[in-house]
Design a protein around this motif. Structure first.
Motif, PDB file in Angstrom:
ATOM      1  N   MET A  45       0.837  -1.199   0.000  1.00  0.00           N
ATOM      2  CA  MET A  45       0.000   0.000   0.000  1.00  0.00           C
ATOM      3  C   MET A  45       0.875   1.253   0.000  1.00  0.00           C
ATOM      4  O   MET A  45       0.635   2.193  -0.755  1.00  0.00           O
ATOM      5  N   MET A  46       1.923   1.259   0.811  1.00  0.00           N
ATOM      6  CA  MET A  46       2.812   2.421   0.890  1.00  0.00           C
ATOM      7  C   MET A  46       3.461   2.684  -0.474  1.00  0.00           C
ATOM      8  O   MET A  46       3.520   3.832  -0.921  1.00  0.00           O
ATOM      9  N   VAL A  47       3.927   1.636  -1.119  1.00  0.00           N
ATOM     10  CA  VAL A  47       4.611   1.784  -2.401  1.00  0.00           C
ATOM     11  C   VAL A  47       3.644   2.267  -3.482  1.00  0.00           C
ATOM     12  O   VAL A  47       3.981   3.149  -4.269  1.00  0.00           O
ATOM     13  N   THR A  48       2.421   1.755  -3.502  1.00  0.00           N
ATOM     14  CA  THR A  48       1.475   2.136  -4.558  1.00  0.00           C
ATOM     15  C   THR A  48       0.794   3.474  -4.281  1.00  0.00           C
ATOM     16  O   THR A  48       0.238   4.077  -5.198  1.00  0.00           O
ATOM     17  N   LYS A  49       0.823   3.959  -3.060  1.00  0.00           N
ATOM     18  CA  LYS A  49       0.162   5.227  -2.715  1.00  0.00           C
ATOM     19  C   LYS A  49       1.128   6.407  -2.648  1.00  0.00           C
ATOM     20  O   LYS A  49       0.813   7.445  -2.076  1.00  0.00           O
ATOM     21  N   GLY A  50       2.326   6.251  -3.208  1.00  0.00           N
ATOM     22  CA  GLY A  50       3.215   7.395  -3.348  1.00  0.00           C
ATOM     23  C   GLY A  50       4.197   7.639  -2.222  1.00  0.00           C
ATOM     24  O   GLY A  50       4.719   8.751  -2.091  1.00  0.00           O
ATOM     25  N   PHE A  51       4.506   6.627  -1.418  1.00  0.00           N
ATOM     26  CA  PHE A  51       5.445   6.828  -0.310  1.00  0.00           C
ATOM     27  C   PHE A  51       6.817   7.271  -0.814  1.00  0.00           C
ATOM     28  O   PHE A  51       7.438   8.182  -0.244  1.00  0.00           O
TER      29      PHE A  51
END
Length: 166
Positions: free
Chosen positions: A138-144
Motif C-alpha cells: 500500500m505504501m509503495v502504490t500510494k506514493g510513499f
C-alpha cells in the motif's frame, strides 16, 4: 550538488530501504530529524503540511504527527521511540493512528534511521521493516517514495536557507 537518493522495496523481507545524502553537517541533519520545530517545517510533501501534536524524543517517548491535506483532512501517524544513539541512529515503532495515537489497523513498521557524517554531506539511511506485506505494498502504490523524496527536497531547502543566512 547531485545528492544521492536511493529507494528500494523488498517484498521478500517486507522492507523499504532509503538512502539520502544532505549537503549539511551531521549536527544540522540530526536536529532536522529530532527537533519538532524543524521536523514540522519539512516532513510533509507540498501541498500537504505537517502538524506535530506531541514529540518526546527519548527512549520510551513518542511523536504524534498529522499530515494535513489542502482540504484540511488530517492523516495521523505515531512513532514510538525504542532506542536512541545520539547523532548516530534511532529506532521507532511506526503506525497509522487516530489523533490520540490509537493504532487504526494494528499494522506497523519497525523503523531505524541512521546518520553518517561525510566530508561536505551527511548520509541518512532509513530501514522500515513492516509487520504485514500488504502495508508495504500500500505504501509503495500510494506514493510513499514520491512523498519521501518531496519531503527530503523540503529539507534540502531548509538546510540551504541556514547556509545562505550565515
Amino acid at each position: 550538488m547531485n545528492l544521492l537518493f536511493d529507494f528500494t522495496a523488498d517484498k521478500a523481507t517486507k522492507t523499504i530501504r532509503i538512502t539520502r545524502e544532505f549537503a549539511a553537517d551531521l549536527d544540522l541533519v540530526w536536529d532536522a530529524f529530532t527537533k519538532p520545530e524543524i521536523l514540522s517545517q519539512w516532513t510533509a510533501p507540498k501541498p500537504y503540511r505537517a502538524y506535530i501534536k506531541e514529540m518526546d524524543f527519548r527512549e520510551g517517548g513518542r511523536c504524534l504527527t498529522a499530515m494535513i491535506s489542502p482540504e484540511n483532512v488530517y492523516h495521523w501517524s505515531l512513532a514510538e521511540y525504542i532506542k536512541i544513539e545520539p547523532k548516530s541512529s534511532f529506532s521507532s515503532r511506526n503506525s497509522f493512528c487516530d489523533e490520540n495515537g490509537k493504532n487504526l489497523n494494528n499494522a506497523s513498521s519497525l523503523t531505524t534511521t541512521s546518520f553518517k557524517a561525510g566530508g561536505e554531506t551527511t548520509t541518512v539511511y532509513v530501514e522500515k521493516i513492516f509487520d504485514d506485506l500488504s502495508v508495504l505494498e500500500m505504501m509503495v502504490t500510494k506514493g510513499f517514495k514520491e512523498g519521501t523524496a518531496a519531503g527530503f527536497a523540503n529539507l534540502d531547502e531548509y538546510l540551504l536557507s541556514l547556509v545562505t543566512s550565515k
